[in-house]
Design a protein around this motif. Sequence first.
Motif, PDB file in Angstrom:
ATOM      1  N   ASP A  30       0.824  -1.211   0.000  1.00 27.80           N
ATOM      2  CA  ASP A  30       0.000   0.000   0.000  1.00 27.80           C
ATOM      3  C   ASP A  30       0.857   1.260   0.000  1.00 27.80           C
ATOM      4  O   ASP A  30       0.592   2.210  -0.742  1.00 27.80           O
ATOM      5  N   GLN A  51       2.596   1.665  -3.407  1.00 26.28           N
ATOM      6  CA  GLN A  51       1.681   2.161  -4.429  1.00 26.28           C
ATOM      7  C   GLN A  51       1.364   3.643  -4.221  1.00 26.28           C
ATOM      8  O   GLN A  51       1.211   4.390  -5.184  1.00 26.28           O
ATOM      9  N   TYR A  52       1.305   4.082  -2.970  1.00 30.61           N
ATOM     10  CA  TYR A  52       1.072   5.490  -2.675  1.00 30.61           C
ATOM     11  C   TYR A  52       2.243   6.345  -3.171  1.00 30.61           C
ATOM     12  O   TYR A  52       2.050   7.387  -3.798  1.00 30.61           O
ATOM     13  N   ASP A 101       4.479   5.553  -5.457  1.00 32.16           N
ATOM     14  CA  ASP A 101       4.652   5.396  -6.906  1.00 32.16           C
ATOM     15  C   ASP A 101       3.572   6.208  -7.620  1.00 32.16           C
ATOM     16  O   ASP A 101       2.617   5.682  -8.157  1.00 32.16           O
ATOM     17  N   ASP A 122       3.263   7.811 -10.439  1.00 39.42           N
ATOM     18  CA  ASP A 122       2.911   7.586 -11.844  1.00 39.42           C
ATOM     19  C   ASP A 122       2.529   6.131 -12.132  1.00 39.42           C
ATOM     20  O   ASP A 122       2.263   5.759 -13.268  1.00 39.42           O
ATOM     21  N   HIS A 123       2.515   5.306 -11.099  1.00 37.16           N
ATOM     22  CA  HIS A 123       2.063   3.906 -11.173  1.00 37.16           C
ATOM     23  C   HIS A 123       2.813   3.086 -12.225  1.00 37.16           C
ATOM     24  O   HIS A 123       2.225   2.239 -12.899  1.00 37.16           O
ATOM     25  N   ASP A 124       4.137   3.320 -12.320  1.00 37.81           N
ATOM     26  CA  ASP A 124       4.932   2.540 -13.266  1.00 37.81           C
ATOM     27  C   ASP A 124       5.622   1.348 -12.611  1.00 37.81           C
ATOM     28  O   ASP A 124       6.412   0.655 -13.237  1.00 37.81           O
ATOM     29  N   GLY A 125       5.332   1.108 -11.320  1.00 38.85           N
ATOM     30  CA  GLY A 125       5.916  -0.032 -10.628  1.00 38.85           C
ATOM     31  C   GLY A 125       7.292   0.245 -10.039  1.00 38.85           C
ATOM     32  O   GLY A 125       7.962  -0.668  -9.571  1.00 38.85           O
ATOM     33  N   GLU A 170       9.804  11.017  -7.044  1.00 40.45           N
ATOM     34  CA  GLU A 170       8.653  10.616  -6.228  1.00 40.45           C
ATOM     35  C   GLU A 170       9.032  10.522  -4.754  1.00 40.45           C
ATOM     36  O   GLU A 170       8.290  10.973  -3.879  1.00 40.45           O
TER      37      GLU A 170
END
Length: 88
Positions: free
Chosen positions: A28, A31-32, A34, A36-39, A45
Motif C-alpha cells: 500500500d 503504491q502510494y 509510486d 505515476d504507477h509505473d511499478g 517521487e
Amino acid sequence: MHDCTTTTTTTTITTTTTTITGAHRFRDVFQYLDADHDGRISGTELDTYFKAVGNGKATMDDDDGDGGAYDVDGDGTLDFEEFKRMMA
C-alpha cells in the motif's frame, strides 16, 4: 499438554497473519509513493514525499538510509523488492 499445543498453533496463526498484513502495508505504501504507477519509485517521487513530510533535505542519493543505498540494480529507482529492503 493439549492446551500447550493449541497455544502454539494460535501463536503460529497470529504470526502468519501479522506477516501477511505487514506485506500488504508495504504494498500500500509503495503504491502510494509510486505516483505515476509505473511499478517503480523514482528519486523525484521519493523526494516529493520527503518534502511533504518535512524532510526536504533527504534525497534518493543520500547515504543515510533513504533510497540510494537500496537501489540494487542502479537504475535510479526502487522496485518493490528494493523498497521492502529499505523499509525492513
